[in-house]
Every structure is written in structure tokens, then in C-alpha cells.
Design a protein around this motif. Structure first.
Motif, PDB file in Angstrom:
ATOM      1  N   ARG A  52      -9.879  24.762   0.955  1.00 29.35           N
ATOM      2  CA  ARG A  52      -9.393  24.335   2.268  1.00 29.35           C
ATOM      3  C   ARG A  52     -10.404  23.414   2.931  1.00 29.35           C
ATOM      4  O   ARG A  52     -10.027  22.509   3.686  1.00 29.35           O
ATOM      5  CB  ARG A  52      -9.112  25.555   3.144  1.00 29.35           C
ATOM      6  CG  ARG A  52      -7.952  26.402   2.628  1.00 29.35           C
ATOM      7  CD  ARG A  52      -7.629  27.560   3.545  1.00 29.35           C
ATOM      8  NE  ARG A  52      -7.118  27.102   4.837  1.00 29.35           N
ATOM      9  CZ  ARG A  52      -6.719  27.922   5.796  1.00 29.35           C
ATOM     10  NH1 ARG A  52      -6.746  29.233   5.606  1.00 29.35           N
ATOM     11  NH2 ARG A  52      -6.255  27.458   6.934  1.00 29.35           N
ATOM     12  N   SER A  82      -3.440  25.127  14.875  1.00 34.25           N
ATOM     13  CA  SER A  82      -3.767  26.436  14.298  1.00 34.25           C
ATOM     14  C   SER A  82      -2.505  27.188  13.909  1.00 34.25           C
ATOM     15  O   SER A  82      -1.503  27.166  14.644  1.00 34.25           O
ATOM     16  CB  SER A  82      -4.562  27.268  15.308  1.00 34.25           C
ATOM     17  OG  SER A  82      -5.793  26.636  15.591  1.00 34.25           O
ATOM     18  N   ASN A  83      -2.562  27.821  12.755  1.00 34.85           N
ATOM     19  CA  ASN A  83      -1.464  28.623  12.217  1.00 34.85           C
ATOM     20  C   ASN A  83      -0.236  27.800  11.803  1.00 34.85           C
ATOM     21  O   ASN A  83       0.786  28.368  11.413  1.00 34.85           O
ATOM     22  CB  ASN A  83      -1.033  29.717  13.210  1.00 34.85           C
ATOM     23  CG  ASN A  83      -2.166  30.674  13.532  1.00 34.85           C
ATOM     24  OD1 ASN A  83      -2.934  31.055  12.651  1.00 34.85           O
ATOM     25  ND2 ASN A  83      -2.270  31.059  14.814  1.00 34.85           N
ATOM     26  N   LYS A  84      -0.344  26.473  11.918  1.00 38.32           N
ATOM     27  CA  LYS A  84       0.757  25.619  11.486  1.00 38.32           C
ATOM     28  C   LYS A  84       0.314  24.634  10.401  1.00 38.32           C
ATOM     29  O   LYS A  84       1.063  24.342   9.484  1.00 38.32           O
ATOM     30  CB  LYS A  84       1.356  24.849  12.673  1.00 38.32           C
ATOM     31  CG  LYS A  84       2.029  25.760  13.702  1.00 38.32           C
ATOM     32  CD  LYS A  84       2.675  24.970  14.831  1.00 38.32           C
ATOM     33  CE  LYS A  84       3.907  24.223  14.387  1.00 38.32           C
ATOM     34  NZ  LYS A  84       4.599  23.556  15.517  1.00 38.32           N
ATOM     35  N   GLY A  85      -0.905  24.125  10.550  1.00 33.90           N
ATOM     36  CA  GLY A  85      -1.433  23.219   9.555  1.00 33.90           C
ATOM     37  C   GLY A  85      -1.509  21.776  10.009  1.00 33.90           C
ATOM     38  O   GLY A  85      -1.777  21.493  11.179  1.00 33.90           O
ATOM     39  N   TYR A  86      -1.235  20.856   9.082  1.00 28.91           N
ATOM     40  CA  TYR A  86      -1.381  19.426   9.336  1.00 28.91           C
ATOM     41  C   TYR A  86      -0.018  18.726   9.279  1.00 28.91           C
ATOM     42  O   TYR A  86       0.854  19.107   8.511  1.00 28.91           O
ATOM     43  CB  TYR A  86      -2.303  18.792   8.303  1.00 28.91           C
ATOM     44  CG  TYR A  86      -3.662  19.439   8.213  1.00 28.91           C
ATOM     45  CD1 TYR A  86      -4.626  19.208   9.188  1.00 28.91           C
ATOM     46  CD2 TYR A  86      -3.979  20.278   7.140  1.00 28.91           C
ATOM     47  CE1 TYR A  86      -5.876  19.800   9.110  1.00 28.91           C
ATOM     48  CE2 TYR A  86      -5.227  20.872   7.048  1.00 28.91           C
ATOM     49  CZ  TYR A  86      -6.175  20.641   8.042  1.00 28.91           C
ATOM     50  OH  TYR A  86      -7.410  21.227   7.952  1.00 28.91           O
ATOM     51  N   SER A 109       0.640  23.795   5.941  1.00 30.80           N
ATOM     52  CA  SER A 109      -0.601  24.549   6.142  1.00 30.80           C
ATOM     53  C   SER A 109      -1.691  24.075   5.191  1.00 30.80           C
ATOM     54  O   SER A 109      -1.413  23.614   4.072  1.00 30.80           O
ATOM     55  CB  SER A 109      -0.364  26.043   5.937  1.00 30.80           C
ATOM     56  OG  SER A 109      -0.173  26.339   4.571  1.00 30.80           O
ATOM     57  N   GLY A 110      -2.939  24.198   5.662  1.00 31.94           N
ATOM     58  CA  GLY A 110      -4.069  23.836   4.829  1.00 31.94           C
ATOM     59  C   GLY A 110      -4.119  24.675   3.574  1.00 31.94           C
ATOM     60  O   GLY A 110      -4.484  24.194   2.495  1.00 31.94           O
ATOM     61  N   GLU A 111      -3.711  25.926   3.713  1.00 33.63           N
ATOM     62  CA  GLU A 111      -3.702  26.830   2.560  1.00 33.63           C
ATOM     63  C   GLU A 111      -2.710  26.368   1.506  1.00 33.63           C
ATOM     64  O   GLU A 111      -2.997  26.360   0.313  1.00 33.63           O
ATOM     65  CB  GLU A 111      -3.357  28.245   3.019  1.00 33.63           C
ATOM     66  CG  GLU A 111      -3.363  29.276   1.905  1.00 33.63           C
ATOM     67  CD  GLU A 111      -3.059  30.681   2.392  1.00 33.63           C
ATOM     68  OE1 GLU A 111      -3.070  31.601   1.563  1.00 33.63           O
ATOM     69  OE2 GLU A 111      -2.807  30.847   3.602  1.00 33.63           O
ATOM     70  N   THR A 112      -1.526  25.959   1.967  1.00 33.02           N
ATOM     71  CA  THR A 112      -0.509  25.471   1.032  1.00 33.02           C
ATOM     72  C   THR A 112      -0.975  24.212   0.318  1.00 33.02           C
ATOM     73  O   THR A 112      -0.806  24.069  -0.896  1.00 33.02           O
ATOM     74  CB  THR A 112       0.813  25.189   1.781  1.00 33.02           C
ATOM     75  OG1 THR A 112       1.290  26.392   2.368  1.00 33.02           O
ATOM     76  CG2 THR A 112       1.861  24.633   0.844  1.00 33.02           C
ATOM     77  N   ALA A 124      -3.309  18.486  13.855  1.00 28.49           N
ATOM     78  CA  ALA A 124      -3.800  19.739  13.269  1.00 28.49           C
ATOM     79  C   ALA A 124      -3.580  20.843  14.302  1.00 28.49           C
ATOM     80  O   ALA A 124      -4.106  20.771  15.417  1.00 28.49           O
ATOM     81  CB  ALA A 124      -5.273  19.634  12.917  1.00 28.49           C
ATOM     82  N   TRP A 131      -9.777  19.698   4.500  1.00 26.16           N
ATOM     83  CA  TRP A 131     -10.204  19.296   5.852  1.00 26.16           C
ATOM     84  C   TRP A 131     -10.980  17.984   5.796  1.00 26.16           C
ATOM     85  O   TRP A 131     -10.787  17.097   6.631  1.00 26.16           O
ATOM     86  CB  TRP A 131     -11.055  20.399   6.480  1.00 26.16           C
ATOM     87  CG  TRP A 131     -11.461  20.051   7.887  1.00 26.16           C
ATOM     88  CD1 TRP A 131     -10.763  20.270   9.026  1.00 26.16           C
ATOM     89  CD2 TRP A 131     -12.654  19.359   8.276  1.00 26.16           C
ATOM     90  NE1 TRP A 131     -11.448  19.769  10.118  1.00 26.16           N
ATOM     91  CE2 TRP A 131     -12.611  19.200   9.680  1.00 26.16           C
ATOM     92  CE3 TRP A 131     -13.765  18.865   7.573  1.00 26.16           C
ATOM     93  CZ2 TRP A 131     -13.622  18.576  10.398  1.00 26.16           C
ATOM     94  CZ3 TRP A 131     -14.774  18.217   8.291  1.00 26.16           C
ATOM     95  CH2 TRP A 131     -14.698  18.088   9.675  1.00 26.16           C
TER      96      TRP A 131
END
Length: 322
Positions: free
Chosen positions: A30, A51-55, A18-21, A49, A34
Motif C-alpha cells: 500500500r 479514508s475508508n474509500k480509497g483513491y 481502495s488502496g488495499e484493492t 483520497a 501511495w
């Protein structure tokens, strides 16, 4: 920061992060993550990418980078530094220059392409961009000059073992420095000594390795092939480069190990074959009976006598002596 993001993605290749992680672990926003992801994509990296999963760095990526190589090195790797270049005349030439400026034992140079790749006896080595792995290692082993062939032997075993580990293939070795797969040459090895200008003594050894990963077009008429066909890439150049370097660094601690020479013997494509070879400027025929403990080619010459070849180029393999 770009390197740190790429290193994390490489370490989790094929998995979503995740981008948050990413942002929290690297202490950035974040939005900054990106922008870095967008920049990596522009350089050719395939990054999903969702949504709700990340990169996620897709498994089919084969962009050669310092961060990518580093992510595949063993935790206890003896590789001391990594220099990754897009284009260079020759990784061996570059390595020799920096070796004379005190580059460390275990410095690894890797390039995406070479404009003047070289093999033994001055032969050229095709090095097109993006389709091969061109690498050199700077070694400072405590070994007599007459035993330098052990370094080439160790490098050949390292390449073969890496390909077996990562790809499941079983390449073979044509004495002394060529690697073959399915009857085609896919790799060449060039070992060179670096001599100090003032001392005149050998200060380091450069081991250069060129592997055709997906290369399909070759100049000249030699029997060349590639590790992978039709871009069906099983593993990345980064992983292959790192594994080979780790093996060589490990082997360099005991170059005359019986385990290394036995592995080399087992993979010899010439044992049991009739060959033609060059010695003292002339073409001769012989039967190969094996490899000795110092990596020499044991042959039975046309007179029925045993000889050990320490140098000279094998240029044809014949089914029958004439």
C-alpha cells in the motif's frame, strides 16, 4: 507499475478504489501505491483520497497518456501500439519516420503539443500544449493510390461520430478535411503517403488529426474554434483519441463502404452552397450539388456544366455567385 495504477484508475474514472484493492491486484505494498499516487498528482493528475474509500481519478482530468488512451480502446481494438509524447514537431513527421522502420499497421501516435503542426497545402496548425489533441495513425491499407481520399473521408467521419458519441454535439464536414462546429473550424485532417526509399512504392499511409479541445487563441485569421468552451470538458482527450482511432481502424477494413460515404455526405456543410474555389491556379465560382461515391465534390460551374472536384482548395463559401 505507475502505468498499471493509472490504467486501473482510468478504467474506473470517477469511482473510488481502495488502496488495499489496488495493492493486492498489482501485488505491491500500500505504501508503494501511495507513492505512485503522489507522483501522479505531481504530474497534474487530480486524484481524490478519502479514508475508508480509497483513491478516485476525478472526471475533469485531461492529462493525455498512453495508459489513459489504452483504457478507452475497445476490447477488440485493432490499434496495435500507442506512443504518447509530451512535445513533438509533428505527429505526422514522427509517424512517417517510424513507418519507414516497419512500425505496425495501427500504430497510434498522440502528443500533448506540436511545435510545427501542419495542414494541407503547407498551412500551419496551431498546437498549444494541453488544449488540443494531436494524433496520427499508421495504416497499411491495400488500396490504390488514387483512392487515398477515402482515408481522409473515413477519418472525418470517425471524428464526427466520436464527437457525437461522447459529447452529444453534431459537427459537420467542409470538403475535404475540415471539421466544423457552430460555424467554427475545430479540426483538421492531413493524410500523407510514405514511400520506400529503395522501392519507390507507397508502403504506408499516415492519417494526422488535430482537434482544438479547449484552445482559445489562434494565430492567423482563419475561422477557428474549440470543441469545449471555458474548460467545460465533457470528456477527456484520452477517450476522444481512443474512440477516433478505433473508428478509423474499423473503417480501414472497408474504406469504400457505402455507409462511410453516406455518413460523409450527410455531414457535408457545402452541399447546396455557392462557393469559390481554386483550380489550376485560378479562382472560380460554382454551386455544390453533392458528394459522389468516391468523395469528389459535385459542382455546377458558371457555365452551367457539372464537374467533379478531386483536388483544389475551397477557401471561401459564398451566399451568392458574383
Amino acid at each position: 507499475m505507475r502505468g498499471k495504477v493509472l490504467q486501473v484508475l482510468e478504467s474506473k474514472r470517477g469511482e473510488f478504489i481502495s488502496g488495499e484493492t489496488l495493492a493486492e491486484s498489482l501485488n505491491v505494498s500500500r505504501a508503494a501505491i501511495w507513492k505512485i499516487i503522489d507522483s501522479l498528482r505531481s504530474e497534474g493528475y487530480k486524484i481524490k483520497a478519502v479514508s475508508n474509500k480509497g483513491y478516485s481519478l476525478e472526471k475533469i482530468n485531461d492529462v493525455l497518456t498512453k495508459e489513459g488512451i489504452k483504457s478507452y480502446l475497445r476490447e477488440d481494438s485493432r490499434v496495435s501500439d500507442i506512443i504518447c509524447l509530451d512535445k513533438i514537431d509533428s505527429t505526422n513527421n514522427y509517424a512517417k519516420k517510424i513507418a519507414l522502420n516497419n512500425a505496425k499497421h495501427g500504430t497510434l501516435i498522440a502528443a500533448n503539443s506540436q511545435t510545427a503542426g501542419r495542414g494541407r497545402f503547407g498551412h500551419s496548425f496551431d498546437s498549444p500544449a494541453g488544449t488540443g489533441l494531436y494524433m496520427s495513425l499508421i495504416l497499411r491499407p491495400k488500396i490504390e493510390s488514387k483512392k487515398f481520399q477515402f482515408i481522409t473521408i473515413a477519418a472525418a467521419v470517425a471524428v464526427c461520430q466520436t464527437i457525437k458519441d461522447l459529447c452529444g454535439f453534431n459537427p459537420v464536414i467542409k470538403w475535404v478535411n475540415d471539421i466544423y462546429l457552430d460555424g467554427k473550424k475545430i479540426c483538421g485532417i492531413l493524410t500523407e503517403a510514405v514511400t520506400g526509399f529503395e522501392s519507390g512504392e507507397i508502403e504506408s499511409v499516415i492519417t494526422g488529426i488535430g482537434i482544438n479541445i479547449t484552445t482559445q487563441k489562434f494565430s492567423g485569421d482563419y475561422n477557428a474554434g474549440a470543441l469545449f468552451q471555458d474548460d467545460n470538458i465533457i470528456c477527456s482527450r484520452n477517450s476522444i483519441c481512443a474512440r477516433i482511432a478505433d473508428y478509423i481502424m474499423k473503417f480501414a477494413e472497408n474504406l469504400s463502404s457505402q455507409e462511410i460515404i453516406n455518413s460523409y455526405r450527410e455531414r457535408s456543410i457545402l452541399t447546396g452552397k455557392n462557393i469559390s474555389y481554386i483550380k489550376d491556379g485560378g479562382k472560380l465560382n460554382a454551386h455544390v450539388s453533392g458528394i459522389d461515391d468516391e468523395g469528389g465534390l459535385i459542382i455546377i460551374n458558371e457555365s452551367g456544366n457539372q464537374e467533379i472536384l478531386r483536388s483544389g482548395e475551397i477557401f471561401t463559401v459564398r451566399e451568392n455567385l458574383s
